[in-house]
Design a protein around this motif. Structure first.
Motif, PDB file in Angstrom:
ATOM      1  N   UNK A  84       0.845  -1.187   0.000  1.00 48.97           N
ATOM      2  CA  UNK A  84       0.000   0.000   0.000  1.00 48.97           C
ATOM      3  C   UNK A  84       0.881   1.237   0.000  1.00 48.97           C
ATOM      4  N   UNK A  85       0.565   2.185  -0.843  1.00 52.11           N
ATOM      5  CA  UNK A  85       1.325   3.428  -0.849  1.00 52.11           C
ATOM      6  C   UNK A  85       0.970   4.245   0.392  1.00 52.11           C
ATOM      7  N   UNK A 105      -5.314   7.393   3.490  1.00 59.12           N
ATOM      8  CA  UNK A 105      -6.702   7.616   3.094  1.00 59.12           C
ATOM      9  C   UNK A 105      -7.628   6.503   3.594  1.00 59.12           C
ATOM     10  N   UNK A 106      -7.199   5.259   3.421  1.00 59.44           N
ATOM     11  CA  UNK A 106      -8.074   4.148   3.771  1.00 59.44           C
ATOM     12  C   UNK A 106      -7.263   2.917   4.192  1.00 59.44           C
ATOM     13  N   UNK A 107      -6.923   2.805   5.462  1.00 59.70           N
ATOM     14  CA  UNK A 107      -6.179   1.632   5.937  1.00 59.70           C
ATOM     15  C   UNK A 107      -7.114   0.452   6.220  1.00 59.70           C
TER      16      UNK A 107
END
Length: 67
Positions: free
Chosen positions: A25-26, A32-34
Motif C-alpha cells: 500500500x502506498x 486515506x483508507x487503511x
C-alpha cells in the motif's frame, strides 16, 4: 483450541500479512483508507475480549507478531 503449534504459526502468518499489506500500500492509500489494517486490528481486539482463553491467547500472540 489446544494446538499450540498451529496457534503460533497462525500468529506468524497474521504478522506477515500485516507487513505485506503495509508494503503493498502506498503512503497516500494507507493514510486515506487503511482498510486491511483496521479490519485486522478490529478482529484481534474482538478476540482479545473473547471469553475463551485460547482465543485471547491467540490474539495476544498475533499482536506480539505484529509489533
Amino acid at each position: 483450541e489446544d494446538d499450540a503449534g498451529l496457534r503460533d504459526l497462525s500468529a506468524q502468518c497474521v504478522g506477515e500479512f500485516m507487513a505485506w499489506s503495509i508494503k503493498q500500500t502506498t503512503a497516500a492509500q494507507l493514510a486515506k483508507s487503511p482498510a486491511n489494517i483496521k479490519s485486522l486490528l478490529k478482529r484481534l481486539y474482538w478476540l482479545a475480549l473473547h471469553p475463551a482463553a485460547a482465543k485471547r491467547l491467540g490474539a495476544a500472540l498475533a499482536f506480539n507478531n505484529i509489533y
